[in-house]
Design a protein around this motif. Structure first.
Motif, PDB file in Angstrom:
ATOM      1  N   LEU A 107       0.836  -1.198   0.000  1.00 18.28           N
ATOM      2  CA  LEU A 107       0.000   0.000   0.000  1.00 18.28           C
ATOM      3  C   LEU A 107       0.875   1.252   0.000  1.00 18.28           C
ATOM      4  O   LEU A 107       0.509   2.272  -0.576  1.00 18.28           O
ATOM      5  CB  LEU A 107      -0.933  -0.016   1.212  1.00 18.28           C
ATOM      6  CG  LEU A 107      -1.938   1.112   1.303  1.00 18.28           C
ATOM      7  CD1 LEU A 107      -2.855   1.150   0.089  1.00 18.28           C
ATOM      8  CD2 LEU A 107      -2.753   0.978   2.578  1.00 18.28           C
ATOM      9  N   HIS A 108       2.016   1.160   0.635  1.00 19.56           N
ATOM     10  CA  HIS A 108       2.980   2.267   0.724  1.00 19.56           C
ATOM     11  C   HIS A 108       4.382   1.702   0.548  1.00 19.56           C
ATOM     12  O   HIS A 108       5.114   1.517   1.519  1.00 19.56           O
ATOM     13  CB  HIS A 108       2.839   2.973   2.069  1.00 19.56           C
ATOM     14  CG  HIS A 108       1.455   3.473   2.331  1.00 19.56           C
ATOM     15  ND1 HIS A 108       0.952   4.620   1.751  1.00 19.56           N
ATOM     16  CD2 HIS A 108       0.452   2.960   3.066  1.00 19.56           C
ATOM     17  CE1 HIS A 108      -0.296   4.804   2.147  1.00 19.56           C
ATOM     18  NE2 HIS A 108      -0.615   3.801   2.941  1.00 19.56           N
ATOM     19  N   PRO A 109       4.778   1.387  -0.689  1.00 25.28           N
ATOM     20  CA  PRO A 109       6.006   0.622  -0.912  1.00 25.28           C
ATOM     21  C   PRO A 109       7.320   1.390  -0.787  1.00 25.28           C
ATOM     22  O   PRO A 109       8.384   0.780  -0.736  1.00 25.28           O
ATOM     23  CB  PRO A 109       5.826   0.127  -2.354  1.00 25.28           C
ATOM     24  CG  PRO A 109       5.012   1.199  -3.009  1.00 25.28           C
ATOM     25  CD  PRO A 109       4.045   1.641  -1.931  1.00 25.28           C
ATOM     26  N   GLU A 110       7.280   2.704  -0.713  1.00 26.19           N
ATOM     27  CA  GLU A 110       8.511   3.485  -0.809  1.00 26.19           C
ATOM     28  C   GLU A 110       9.535   3.125   0.257  1.00 26.19           C
ATOM     29  O   GLU A 110      10.706   2.872  -0.040  1.00 26.19           O
ATOM     30  CB  GLU A 110       8.198   4.984  -0.759  1.00 26.19           C
ATOM     31  CG  GLU A 110       7.313   5.477  -1.877  1.00 26.19           C
ATOM     32  CD  GLU A 110       5.812   5.280  -1.635  1.00 26.19           C
ATOM     33  OE1 GLU A 110       5.420   4.784  -0.539  1.00 26.19           O
ATOM     34  OE2 GLU A 110       5.033   5.607  -2.540  1.00 26.19           O
ATOM     35  N   GLY A 111       9.125   3.120   1.518  1.00 30.90           N
ATOM     36  CA  GLY A 111      10.055   2.809   2.598  1.00 30.90           C
ATOM     37  C   GLY A 111      10.538   1.376   2.541  1.00 30.90           C
ATOM     38  O   GLY A 111      11.722   1.099   2.759  1.00 30.90           O
ATOM     39  N   PHE A 112       9.624   0.441   2.232  1.00 32.97           N
ATOM     40  CA  PHE A 112      10.035  -0.957   2.139  1.00 32.97           C
ATOM     41  C   PHE A 112      10.985  -1.179   0.971  1.00 32.97           C
ATOM     42  O   PHE A 112      11.899  -1.999   1.060  1.00 32.97           O
ATOM     43  CB  PHE A 112       8.811  -1.870   2.023  1.00 32.97           C
ATOM     44  CG  PHE A 112       8.159  -2.158   3.345  1.00 32.97           C
ATOM     45  CD1 PHE A 112       8.767  -2.963   4.283  1.00 32.97           C
ATOM     46  CD2 PHE A 112       6.923  -1.605   3.648  1.00 32.97           C
ATOM     47  CE1 PHE A 112       8.164  -3.231   5.506  1.00 32.97           C
ATOM     48  CE2 PHE A 112       6.310  -1.861   4.862  1.00 32.97           C
ATOM     49  CZ  PHE A 112       6.935  -2.675   5.805  1.00 32.97           C
ATOM     50  N   THR A 113      10.794  -0.465  -0.125  1.00 32.67           N
ATOM     51  CA  THR A 113      11.710  -0.599  -1.257  1.00 32.67           C
ATOM     52  C   THR A 113      13.099  -0.113  -0.875  1.00 32.67           C
ATOM     53  O   THR A 113      14.100  -0.772  -1.175  1.00 32.67           O
ATOM     54  CB  THR A 113      11.176   0.160  -2.488  1.00 32.67           C
ATOM     55  OG1 THR A 113       9.919  -0.427  -2.862  1.00 32.67           O
ATOM     56  CG2 THR A 113      12.136   0.084  -3.656  1.00 32.67           C
ATOM     57  N   ALA A 114      13.175   1.017  -0.195  1.00 31.89           N
ATOM     58  CA  ALA A 114      14.476   1.521   0.261  1.00 31.89           C
ATOM     59  C   ALA A 114      15.148   0.524   1.204  1.00 31.89           C
ATOM     60  O   ALA A 114      16.347   0.255   1.089  1.00 31.89           O
ATOM     61  CB  ALA A 114      14.301   2.882   0.942  1.00 31.89           C
ATOM     62  N   GLY A 125      -2.206  -8.060  -0.022  1.00 27.48           N
ATOM     63  CA  GLY A 125      -3.548  -8.400  -0.476  1.00 27.48           C
ATOM     64  C   GLY A 125      -3.705  -8.265  -1.980  1.00 27.48           C
ATOM     65  O   GLY A 125      -4.720  -8.675  -2.546  1.00 27.48           O
ATOM     66  N   TYR A 126      -2.712  -7.697  -2.646  1.00 29.14           N
ATOM     67  CA  TYR A 126      -2.743  -7.577  -4.107  1.00 29.14           C
ATOM     68  C   TYR A 126      -2.284  -8.889  -4.742  1.00 29.14           C
ATOM     69  O   TYR A 126      -1.468  -9.615  -4.184  1.00 29.14           O
ATOM     70  CB  TYR A 126      -1.817  -6.457  -4.579  1.00 29.14           C
ATOM     71  CG  TYR A 126      -2.214  -5.093  -4.099  1.00 29.14           C
ATOM     72  CD1 TYR A 126      -3.225  -4.374  -4.731  1.00 29.14           C
ATOM     73  CD2 TYR A 126      -1.585  -4.515  -2.995  1.00 29.14           C
ATOM     74  CE1 TYR A 126      -3.594  -3.113  -4.282  1.00 29.14           C
ATOM     75  CE2 TYR A 126      -1.952  -3.259  -2.541  1.00 29.14           C
ATOM     76  CZ  TYR A 126      -2.951  -2.558  -3.186  1.00 29.14           C
ATOM     77  OH  TYR A 126      -3.315  -1.323  -2.734  1.00 29.14           O
ATOM     78  N   ARG A 127      -2.778  -9.167  -5.940  1.00 34.07           N
ATOM     79  CA  ARG A 127      -2.287 -10.310  -6.704  1.00 34.07           C
ATOM     80  C   ARG A 127      -0.954  -9.921  -7.329  1.00 34.07           C
ATOM     81  O   ARG A 127      -0.718  -8.759  -7.677  1.00 34.07           O
ATOM     82  CB  ARG A 127      -3.285 -10.707  -7.801  1.00 34.07           C
ATOM     83  CG  ARG A 127      -4.637 -11.156  -7.263  1.00 34.07           C
ATOM     84  CD  ARG A 127      -4.557 -12.406  -6.458  1.00 34.07           C
ATOM     85  NE  ARG A 127      -4.541 -13.558  -7.354  1.00 34.07           N
ATOM     86  CZ  ARG A 127      -4.515 -14.805  -6.920  1.00 34.07           C
ATOM     87  NH1 ARG A 127      -4.495 -15.075  -5.642  1.00 34.07           N
ATOM     88  NH2 ARG A 127      -4.504 -15.806  -7.784  1.00 34.07           N
ATOM     89  N   PHE A 128      -0.079 -10.893  -7.499  1.00 31.65           N
ATOM     90  CA  PHE A 128       1.252 -10.656  -8.042  1.00 31.65           C
ATOM     91  C   PHE A 128       1.179  -9.955  -9.397  1.00 31.65           C
ATOM     92  O   PHE A 128       1.924  -9.007  -9.655  1.00 31.65           O
ATOM     93  CB  PHE A 128       2.012 -11.988  -8.152  1.00 31.65           C
ATOM     94  CG  PHE A 128       3.410 -11.845  -8.659  1.00 31.65           C
ATOM     95  CD1 PHE A 128       4.385 -11.237  -7.884  1.00 31.65           C
ATOM     96  CD2 PHE A 128       3.755 -12.336  -9.903  1.00 31.65           C
ATOM     97  CE1 PHE A 128       5.695 -11.104  -8.348  1.00 31.65           C
ATOM     98  CE2 PHE A 128       5.052 -12.215 -10.380  1.00 31.65           C
ATOM     99  CZ  PHE A 128       6.026 -11.599  -9.595  1.00 31.65           C
ATOM    100  N   ARG A 177       2.042  -4.376 -12.647  1.00 30.56           N
ATOM    101  CA  ARG A 177       1.508  -3.272 -13.456  1.00 30.56           C
ATOM    102  C   ARG A 177       1.619  -1.917 -12.758  1.00 30.56           C
ATOM    103  O   ARG A 177       1.288  -0.899 -13.355  1.00 30.56           O
ATOM    104  CB  ARG A 177       0.041  -3.558 -13.819  1.00 30.56           C
ATOM    105  CG  ARG A 177      -0.120  -4.732 -14.778  1.00 30.56           C
ATOM    106  CD  ARG A 177      -1.537  -4.851 -15.303  1.00 30.56           C
ATOM    107  NE  ARG A 177      -2.523  -5.106 -14.262  1.00 30.56           N
ATOM    108  CZ  ARG A 177      -2.959  -6.303 -13.886  1.00 30.56           C
ATOM    109  NH1 ARG A 177      -2.479  -7.379 -14.463  1.00 30.56           N
ATOM    110  NH2 ARG A 177      -3.876  -6.428 -12.947  1.00 30.56           N
ATOM    111  N   HIS A 178       2.081  -1.890 -11.536  1.00 28.92           N
ATOM    112  CA  HIS A 178       2.189  -0.661 -10.741  1.00 28.92           C
ATOM    113  C   HIS A 178       3.676  -0.426 -10.456  1.00 28.92           C
ATOM    114  O   HIS A 178       4.298  -1.205  -9.732  1.00 28.92           O
ATOM    115  CB  HIS A 178       1.400  -0.835  -9.442  1.00 28.92           C
ATOM    116  CG  HIS A 178       1.315   0.387  -8.612  1.00 28.92           C
ATOM    117  ND1 HIS A 178       2.365   0.822  -7.818  1.00 28.92           N
ATOM    118  CD2 HIS A 178       0.310   1.270  -8.428  1.00 28.92           C
ATOM    119  CE1 HIS A 178       2.007   1.913  -7.184  1.00 28.92           C
ATOM    120  NE2 HIS A 178       0.767   2.202  -7.536  1.00 28.92           N
ATOM    121  N   PRO A 179       4.288   0.622 -11.038  1.00 31.05           N
ATOM    122  CA  PRO A 179       5.744   0.787 -10.947  1.00 31.05           C
ATOM    123  C   PRO A 179       6.333   0.739  -9.532  1.00 31.05           C
ATOM    124  O   PRO A 179       7.327   0.043  -9.308  1.00 31.05           O
ATOM    125  CB  PRO A 179       5.988   2.149 -11.602  1.00 31.05           C
ATOM    126  CG  PRO A 179       4.846   2.312 -12.551  1.00 31.05           C
ATOM    127  CD  PRO A 179       3.673   1.658 -11.879  1.00 31.05           C
TER     128      PRO A 179
END
Length: 169
Positions: A80-87, A105-108, A113-115
């Protein structure tokens, strides 16, 4: 403050030495925020993205390294908020040998499809995908709560161009 930024993540809990959130002993980071609000959710306190406390990704990295275990991102929904986890995941990939699992909860296929979500998914070894569906609840499954959820082997899926399931030993 939102659930995360590139410098911090809103964290509800950190569990050290858990074996239910992936293969082996793991450090699980439980984040705030989930828009699915699945009926029967085992963690409804995670739905509010303003919950928990903002913890710097550098501090989370230090805690993970100190624990010397593989890592699981869960919640709430890290996607839902990937920025911190990506870092955090980028640093873990660069500086540690730890595997990374992520529950969402999203499908792979949606993630790809979401950058921003794709960036996080690509850094994970396994993505446990799909919302919890109470009617499909199955307590005999490993690492997931309902039959519709999948353990996706991210590396193999990306290499083969189709979703490949991870088979735990």
């Amino acid at each position: 403050m939102t659930a995360s930024s590139t410098n911090s993540i809103r964290v509800l809990d950190i569990r050290y030495g858990t074996s239910v959130d992936g293969v082996g002993l793991r450090t699980s980071i439980y984040c705030a925020g989930c828009e699915n609000r699945c009926p029967g959710c085992h963690n409804p306190q995670s739905w509010d993205e303003r919950g928990g406390e903002a913890i710097a990704t550098d501090e989370l990295f230090d805690r993970i390294v100190e624990a010397e275990m593989n890592v699981t991102f869960t919640g709430g929904d890290p996607m839902l908020h990937p920025e911190g986890f990506t870092a955090l995941a980028r640093r873990l990939r660069a500086e540690t040998p730890y595997t990374i699992w992520c529950y969402t909860g999203y499908r792979f296929e949606e993630l790809l499809r979401h950058p921003a979500r794709r960036a996080l998914a690509e850094l994970c070894d396994v993505v446990v995908d799909g919302p919890f569906v109470e009617a499909e609840r199955d307590t005999t499954l490993r690492f997931r709560g309902s039959r519709n959820q999948r353990l996706v082997d991210v590396r193999r899926s990306l290499a083969q161009g189709e979703t490949v399931l991870f088979e735990p030993l």
